[in-house]
Write an enzyme that holds these catalytic residues in place. Structure first.
Site, mmCIF file in Angstrom:
data_model
loop_
_atom_site.group_PDB
_atom_site.id
_atom_site.type_symbol
_atom_site.label_atom_id
_atom_site.label_comp_id
_atom_site.label_asym_id
_atom_site.label_seq_id
_atom_site.Cartn_x
_atom_site.Cartn_y
_atom_site.Cartn_z
ATOM 1 N N ASP A 58 -60.144 -15.962 42.032
ATOM 2 C CA ASP A 58 -59.537 -15.735 43.341
ATOM 3 C C ASP A 58 -60.440 -16.211 44.467
ATOM 4 O OD1 ASP A 58 -57.327 -14.468 42.143
ATOM 5 O OD2 ASP A 58 -58.376 -12.545 42.107
ATOM 6 N N TYR A 117 -66.973 -11.725 32.564
ATOM 7 C CA TYR A 117 -67.248 -11.618 33.992
ATOM 8 C C TYR A 117 -68.421 -10.681 34.208
ATOM 9 C CZ TYR A 117 -62.997 -13.959 35.662
ATOM 10 O OH TYR A 117 -62.026 -14.901 35.953
#
Length: 260
Positions: A58, A117
């Site tokens: 994002d 992540y």
């Protein structure tokens, strides 16, 4: 045509995410990581080259090691030379770090078996040079409590409680290999939340990070977190952490790909 796999990193601060966007913002082109790399590839190949990424980060989210592939009609460029060739046309906040030739059926998106992540959390007052890459919380959380909560993030789970509104995934189930909190070896004021899964829902890692930090600070325990996870109710989760501290840390193409 050769199928070329790139390993790349980027500072996502000034990008509107990974995915190429055709629309403009106030008359200005929307800047994306995929768009910048495809522009560089077009300058090399003199034609549009489509790039497939392993996942879509994002706006504001970074990548330490992202993977992407493209098909090149040029046979004369040695595969390792794609690194300097592409970097020559890229801005400094994107760097290609490795390139190799892969089979024609390989896809960075569909061949990936897991994504990892890492979210970096600063517990005190970061230096100015750190502000783009950490979330300052001005609080020293209890790592034992955080890891007790994170221990429930393992196996096939319905993660609907941590999906952002508007997520268009066909299923909210994901297979999570594991999640943990640990202190950064180089900076004792930084703690890291690491999570590895076959794939993630939209803003899922940020939602989990914000919720876990919020629950610990509010005196909640692992049993409470488990209840929220099993509720599949987004309204029971905590706030979403900002994008600044989030990095796509690694993409693996080894082992079994779980279709959950």
């Amino acid at each position: 045509m050769r199928n070329i796999l790139l390993t790349l990193s980027y500072d996502g601060t000034d990008f509107c995410g990974w995915q190429r966007q055709d629309k403009s913002d106030g008359g200005k082109p929307v800047r994306t990581v995929q768009g910048e790399i495809e522009s560089a590839l077009e300058k090399i190949h003199k034609t549009h080259i489509a790039l497939t990424g392993s996942g879509r980060t994002d706006s504001g989210v970074h990548a330490f090691r992202q993977a992407a592939n493209f098909f090149s009609p040029i046979d004369s460029i040695p595969v390792e030379r794609y690194v300097p060739a592409i970097n020559a046309f890229l801005p400094p906040d994107i760097r290609i770090v490795a390139s190799k030739e892969v089979g024609e059926d390989f896809s960075s998106r569909f061949s990936a078996t897991s994504r990892t992540y890492r979210y970096f959390i600063h517990t005190k007052n970061p230096f100015a040079s750190q502000m783009r890459y950490v979330w300052p919380i001005h609080h020293e959380p209890n790592l034992q409590v955080l890891n007790e909560m994170a221990s429930h993030l393992r196996g096939e789970l319905d993660c609907a409680a941590f999906a952002a509104a508007g997520d268009q995934s066909l299923s909210t189930c994901r297979y999570i290999e594991g999640a943990r909190f640990f202190r950064d070896e180089k900076d004792s004021d930084v703690i890291v939340f690491e999570i590895c899964a076959n794939a993630f829902l939209w803003k899922m890692v940020r939602s989990l990070t914000g919720s876990l930090i919020f629950f610990e600070k509010s005196g909640k325990d692992a049993a409470y977190f488990k209840e929220v996870l099993e509720s599949k109710d987004r309204s029971k989760a905590g706030p979403t952490a900002p994008p600044t501290g989030l990095f796509l840390y690694d993409v693996s193409f080894e082992g079994e790909r779980r279709h959950v």
